[in-house]
Design a protein around this motif. Structure first.
Motif, PDB file in Angstrom:
ATOM      1  N   TRP A   1      -9.486  -0.938   2.775  1.00 41.27           N
ATOM      2  CA  TRP A   1      -8.847   0.073   2.037  1.00 41.27           C
ATOM      3  C   TRP A   1      -9.876   0.773   1.039  1.00 41.27           C
ATOM      4  CZ3 TRP A   1      -7.673  -4.727   0.353  1.00 41.27           C
ATOM      5  CH2 TRP A   1      -7.622  -5.223  -1.071  1.00 41.27           C
ATOM      6  N   TYR A   2      -9.745   2.016   0.921  1.00 48.40           N
ATOM      7  CA  TYR A   2     -10.685   2.978   0.163  1.00 48.40           C
ATOM      8  C   TYR A   2      -9.972   3.615  -1.051  1.00 48.40           C
ATOM      9  CZ  TYR A   2     -13.981   1.393   3.406  1.00 48.40           C
ATOM     10  OH  TYR A   2     -14.941   0.758   4.340  1.00 48.40           O
ATOM     11  N   ARG A   3     -10.411   3.614  -2.280  1.00 51.19           N
ATOM     12  CA  ARG A   3      -9.623   4.312  -3.265  1.00 51.19           C
ATOM     13  C   ARG A   3     -10.445   5.162  -3.919  1.00 51.19           C
ATOM     14  NH1 ARG A   3      -7.067   0.664  -8.338  1.00 51.19           N
ATOM     15  NH2 ARG A   3      -6.671   2.526  -9.836  1.00 51.19           N
TER      16      ARG A   3
ATOM     17  N   PHE B   1       0.684  -0.971   0.016  1.00 53.40           N
ATOM     18  CA  PHE B   1      -0.013   0.064  -0.198  1.00 53.40           C
ATOM     19  C   PHE B   1       0.835   1.081  -0.070  1.00 53.40           C
ATOM     20  CE2 PHE B   1      -3.162  -3.175   1.481  1.00 53.40           C
ATOM     21  CZ  PHE B   1      -4.261  -2.670   0.416  1.00 53.40           C
ATOM     22  N   ASP B   2       1.988   1.301   0.724  1.00 54.14           N
ATOM     23  CA  ASP B   2       2.945   2.409   0.633  1.00 54.14           C
ATOM     24  C   ASP B   2       3.390   2.569  -0.764  1.00 54.14           C
ATOM     25  OD1 ASP B   2       4.705   4.406   2.015  1.00 54.14           O
ATOM     26  OD2 ASP B   2       6.027   3.206   1.382  1.00 54.14           O
ATOM     27  N   ALA B   3       3.557   1.513  -1.591  1.00 53.22           N
ATOM     28  CA  ALA B   3       4.237   1.866  -2.887  1.00 53.22           C
ATOM     29  C   ALA B   3       3.035   2.177  -3.835  1.00 53.22           C
ATOM     30  CB  ALA B   3       4.757   0.359  -3.505  1.00 53.22           C
ATOM     31  N   ARG B   4       1.824   2.157  -3.252  1.00 51.38           N
ATOM     32  CA  ARG B   4       0.921   2.467  -4.270  1.00 51.38           C
ATOM     33  C   ARG B   4       0.126   3.904  -3.713  1.00 51.38           C
ATOM     34  NH1 ARG B   4      -0.807  -1.303  -7.996  1.00 51.38           N
ATOM     35  NH2 ARG B   4      -2.846  -0.514  -8.195  1.00 51.38           N
ATOM     36  N   GLY B   5       0.757   4.480  -3.123  1.00 52.67           N
ATOM     37  CA  GLY B   5       0.352   5.685  -2.482  1.00 52.67           C
ATOM     38  C   GLY B   5      -0.649   5.845  -1.421  1.00 52.67           C
ATOM     39  N   TYR B   6      -0.891   4.772  -0.576  1.00 52.83           N
ATOM     40  CA  TYR B   6      -1.923   4.861   0.481  1.00 52.83           C
ATOM     41  C   TYR B   6      -1.393   5.559   1.554  1.00 52.83           C
ATOM     42  CZ  TYR B   6      -5.346   1.958  -2.470  1.00 52.83           C
ATOM     43  OH  TYR B   6      -6.231   1.897  -3.278  1.00 52.83           O
ATOM     44  N   LEU B   7      -2.372   6.045   2.467  1.00 52.61           N
ATOM     45  CA  LEU B   7      -1.834   6.208   3.862  1.00 52.61           C
ATOM     46  C   LEU B   7      -2.755   5.415   4.729  1.00 52.61           C
ATOM     47  CD1 LEU B   7      -0.781   8.671   5.520  1.00 52.61           C
ATOM     48  CD2 LEU B   7      -2.819   9.729   5.671  1.00 52.61           C
TER      49      LEU B   7
ATOM     50  N   MET C   1     -13.849   5.209   8.093  1.00 55.14           N
ATOM     51  CA  MET C   1     -12.813   5.392   7.074  1.00 55.14           C
ATOM     52  C   MET C   1     -13.311   6.357   6.097  1.00 55.14           C
ATOM     53  SD  MET C   1     -10.669   2.028   7.218  1.00 55.14           S
ATOM     54  CE  MET C   1      -9.599   2.271   5.734  1.00 55.14           C
ATOM     55  N   LYS C   2     -14.576   6.182   5.694  1.00 50.74           N
ATOM     56  CA  LYS C   2     -15.371   7.031   5.006  1.00 50.74           C
ATOM     57  C   LYS C   2     -15.381   8.473   5.049  1.00 50.74           C
ATOM     58  CE  LYS C   2     -18.561   3.278   2.944  1.00 50.74           C
ATOM     59  NZ  LYS C   2     -19.960   3.040   2.615  1.00 50.74           N
ATOM     60  N   ARG C   3     -15.431   8.664   6.428  1.00 50.19           N
ATOM     61  CA  ARG C   3     -15.511  10.010   6.935  1.00 50.19           C
ATOM     62  C   ARG C   3     -14.124  10.555   6.664  1.00 50.19           C
ATOM     63  NH1 ARG C   3     -17.036   9.937  12.971  1.00 50.19           N
ATOM     64  NH2 ARG C   3     -16.527  12.011  12.907  1.00 50.19           N
ATOM     65  N   ILE C   4     -13.109   9.871   6.689  1.00 54.46           N
ATOM     66  CA  ILE C   4     -11.501  10.303   6.593  1.00 54.46           C
ATOM     67  C   ILE C   4     -11.607  10.593   4.981  1.00 54.46           C
ATOM     68  CG2 ILE C   4      -9.297   9.841   6.381  1.00 54.46           C
ATOM     69  CD1 ILE C   4      -9.701   8.183   9.184  1.00 54.46           C
ATOM     70  N   VAL C   5     -11.971   9.676   4.069  1.00 53.38           N
ATOM     71  CA  VAL C   5     -11.943   9.865   2.950  1.00 53.38           C
ATOM     72  C   VAL C   5     -12.718  11.156   2.153  1.00 53.38           C
ATOM     73  CG1 VAL C   5     -12.598   9.071   0.548  1.00 53.38           C
ATOM     74  CG2 VAL C   5     -11.469   7.548   2.470  1.00 53.38           C
ATOM     75  N   ALA C   6     -13.893  11.296   2.855  1.00 56.61           N
ATOM     76  CA  ALA C   6     -14.592  12.369   2.470  1.00 56.61           C
ATOM     77  C   ALA C   6     -14.085  13.747   3.019  1.00 56.61           C
ATOM     78  CB  ALA C   6     -16.096  12.519   3.230  1.00 56.61           C
ATOM     79  N   ALA C   7     -13.223  13.860   4.201  1.00 54.38           N
ATOM     80  CA  ALA C   7     -12.577  14.845   4.490  1.00 54.38           C
ATOM     81  C   ALA C   7     -11.291  15.167   3.788  1.00 54.38           C
ATOM     82  CB  ALA C   7     -12.163  14.701   6.038  1.00 54.38           C
ATOM     83  N   THR C   8     -10.628  14.170   3.067  1.00 54.23           N
ATOM     84  CA  THR C   8      -9.248  14.272   2.755  1.00 54.23           C
ATOM     85  C   THR C   8      -9.180  14.000   1.185  1.00 54.23           C
ATOM     86  OG1 THR C   8      -8.604  12.059   3.232  1.00 54.23           O
ATOM     87  CG2 THR C   8      -8.266  13.732   4.990  1.00 54.23           C
ATOM     88  N   GLY C   9      -9.885  13.045   0.644  1.00 59.15           N
ATOM     89  CA  GLY C   9      -9.925  12.834  -0.746  1.00 59.15           C
ATOM     90  C   GLY C   9      -8.731  11.791  -0.845  1.00 59.15           C
ATOM     91  N   LEU C  10      -8.215  11.464   0.384  1.00 60.33           N
ATOM     92  CA  LEU C  10      -7.025  10.265   0.092  1.00 60.33           C
ATOM     93  C   LEU C  10      -7.255   8.899  -0.131  1.00 60.33           C
ATOM     94  CD1 LEU C  10      -4.830  12.260   2.895  1.00 60.33           C
ATOM     95  CD2 LEU C  10      -4.404  12.338   0.449  1.00 60.33           C
ATOM     96  N   LYS C  11      -6.386   8.351  -0.663  1.00 60.88           N
ATOM     97  CA  LYS C  11      -6.374   6.754  -0.683  1.00 60.88           C
ATOM     98  C   LYS C  11      -5.935   6.483   0.784  1.00 60.88           C
ATOM     99  CE  LYS C  11      -3.640   5.794  -4.049  1.00 60.88           C
ATOM    100  NZ  LYS C  11      -3.029   5.217  -5.126  1.00 60.88           N
TER     101      LYS C  11
END
Length: 334
Positions: A120-122, A34-40, A84-94
Motif C-alpha cells: 500500500w502507498y499513502r 483499507f476501505d475504512a481508511r479511504g484506500y482504493l 503502483m507508484k505510477r498510479i499514485v503519481a497519476a492520481t495522488g490517491l491512497k
C-alpha cells in the motif's frame, strides 16, 4: 483412478482447511481495513517488461506472442511497486493491492517462489505515519499474543522502534555508519574475520542475519529503521542525516514481515541507483536474463507526491496469526 500422490494432495488440503478458512477471513479483514481508511484497491499486470531491479532476486521469464507472431519478452514481477507508484503519481490517491509475486530459486519454511504480497502507498505520509498505520493493521489482524519459536509476543503493546545504527551498536558492538564502505573496520569492530572477497555490504548482511535478526522482534514487534544510505533501494535519504535512508523493516518472532520506504521521487538519483544495481547484477549473475530500464517509472517519479509505501508478506502474516510453522501450511496448493 486416483494415485496415492493425488490422494495425499487431497488429504493435505483437508488438513489445512481450518488454517485456510482463517486466511480467507484475513483477506476480508484487510480489505475492510483499507476501505475504512479511504484506500482504493488496484490491480496491476503480473507479466511485465521490467520485473524489478533488486540485485539478488531471480526472476521467472516468459514472453507474449502477438497475433502477428511477434514475441515480446516478459517477466513475472517480483513486486507491484513500480506499477503502483505510477498510479499514485497519476492520481495522488491512497492505494493498496493484494498481489501474487514471483521470486525464482526461493524455498524454505518462510519462502515460496510464488506468494502473496500486500502493498500500500499513502501520499502525504512520512515514515512515522506509516509505522503507526502498519502497527494498527498488524494489531487488527493478529491475536493479542503471538506464539512463535517458544516466545509469547504481545501485539497490543507499543512496537519497538530501533534504528539500524542502534541495533548494530547493541547486538554487534559496531558503529555501522562510521564504518560505512570500510569492510575491514566493520569486521574489526564486530570481532569477526573478513572472508575472502567479502565486501562491506556482504559483511553488513552477514552480521544482520547472524546477530541482529535472531534477537529482535522476540519480546515485542520491532521496526528496524533508518538504514545505511547504501541500502536505500527506492527510499529517500534522511534530510537530517544523509548517511541513512528513510526505510524500515518490521520483525515479529524472527520473521521479517514488511519493508517500507519514504519514496524517492528524484528520477535522476533513482536512475543512477538502478544503473548501479544493474551493473552489480550483471557481474554477480551473468547468466541471468536482462531487461530494459523502466522509463515509465522514471518519467512518473517527478509527479509523485510525498509518499510512503510498504510491502508486507501476507502469507507470513497468516503464519503469525495461525501459529503455522511453515508457509506451505497456509497455502491452498503447492
Amino acid at each position: 483412478m486416483k494415485t496415492d500422490g493425488a490422494k495425499g494432495g487431497i488429504e493435505q488440503i483437508a488438513e489445512r482447511l481450518p488454517l485456510l478458512r482463517r486466511r480467507s477471513l484475513m483477506v476480508q479483514g484487510l480489505r475492510a481495513f483499507f476501505d475504512a481508511r479511504g484506500y482504493l484497491e488496484v490491480e496491476t499486470p503480473y507479466a511485465v517488461p521490467v520485473p524489478g531491479e533488486e540485485v539478488h532476486l531471480h526472476v521467472f521469464a516468459t514472453e507474449r506472442e502477438a497475433p502477428t507472431g511477434e514475441r515480446v519478452p516478459l517477466f513475472l514481477h517480483t513486486s507491484p511497486e513500480f506499477a503502483m507508484k505510477r498510479i499514485v503519481a497519476a492520481t495522488g490517491l491512497k492505494i493498496f493491492q493484494l498481489a501474487r509475486v514471483w521470486r525464482n530459486g526461493e524455498g524454505s519454511a518462510l519462502h515460496s517462489p510464488e506468494f502473496t504480497m500486500l502493498e500500500w502507498y499513502r501520499p502525504g505520509a512520512g515514515l512515522e505515519d506509516l509505522m503507526d498505520e502498519t502497527e494498527l493493521l498488524v494489531r487488527t489482524m493478529l491475536p493479542p499474543v503471538v506464539q512463535r519459536d517458544g516466545y509469547a509476543i504481545p501485539i497490543e503493546e507499543p512496537f519497538e522502534r530501533l534504528t539500524v545504527a542502534e541495533a548494530f551498536q547493541r547486538h554487534v558492538g559496531a558503529d555501522v555508519l562510521a564504518t560505512a564502505d570500510d569492510a575491514e573496520a566493520l569486521a574489526e569492530q564486530a570481532g569477526v574475520v573478513l572472508r575472502a572477497g567479502e565486501e562491506w555490504e556482504d559483511l553488513f548482511f552477514r552480521l544482520l542475519l547472524e546477530r541482529v535478526e535472531p534477537v529482535i522482534g522476540r519480546n515485542r514487534p520491532t521496526f528496524l529503521t533508518h538504514w545505511p544510505a547504501s541500502q536505500a533501494a527506492l527510499a529517500r535519504r534522511c534530510p537530517a542525516d544523509p548517511r541513512v535512508a528513510l526505510r524500515f523493516e518490521l520483525y515479529i518472532g524472527g520473521i521479517e514481515l514488511a519493508n517500507a520506504f519514504e519514496e524517492l521521487s528524484d528520477a535522476s538519483e533513482q536512475r543512477a541507483r538502478f544503473e548501479n544495481d544493474r551493473h552489480r547484477r550483471a557481474l554477480l549473475y551473468p547468466e541471468r536474463p536482462d531487461w530494459r530500464m523502466d522509463e515509465n517509472l522514471l518519467a512518473a517519479l517527478p509527479h509523485l507526491p510525498p509518499t510512503s509505501g510498504i510491502a508486507l508478506g501476507f502469507d507470513r502474516l497468516v503464519m503469525l496469526a495461525t501459529g503455522a510453522p511453515r508457509l506451505s501450511d497456509i497455502l491452498w496448493l503447492e
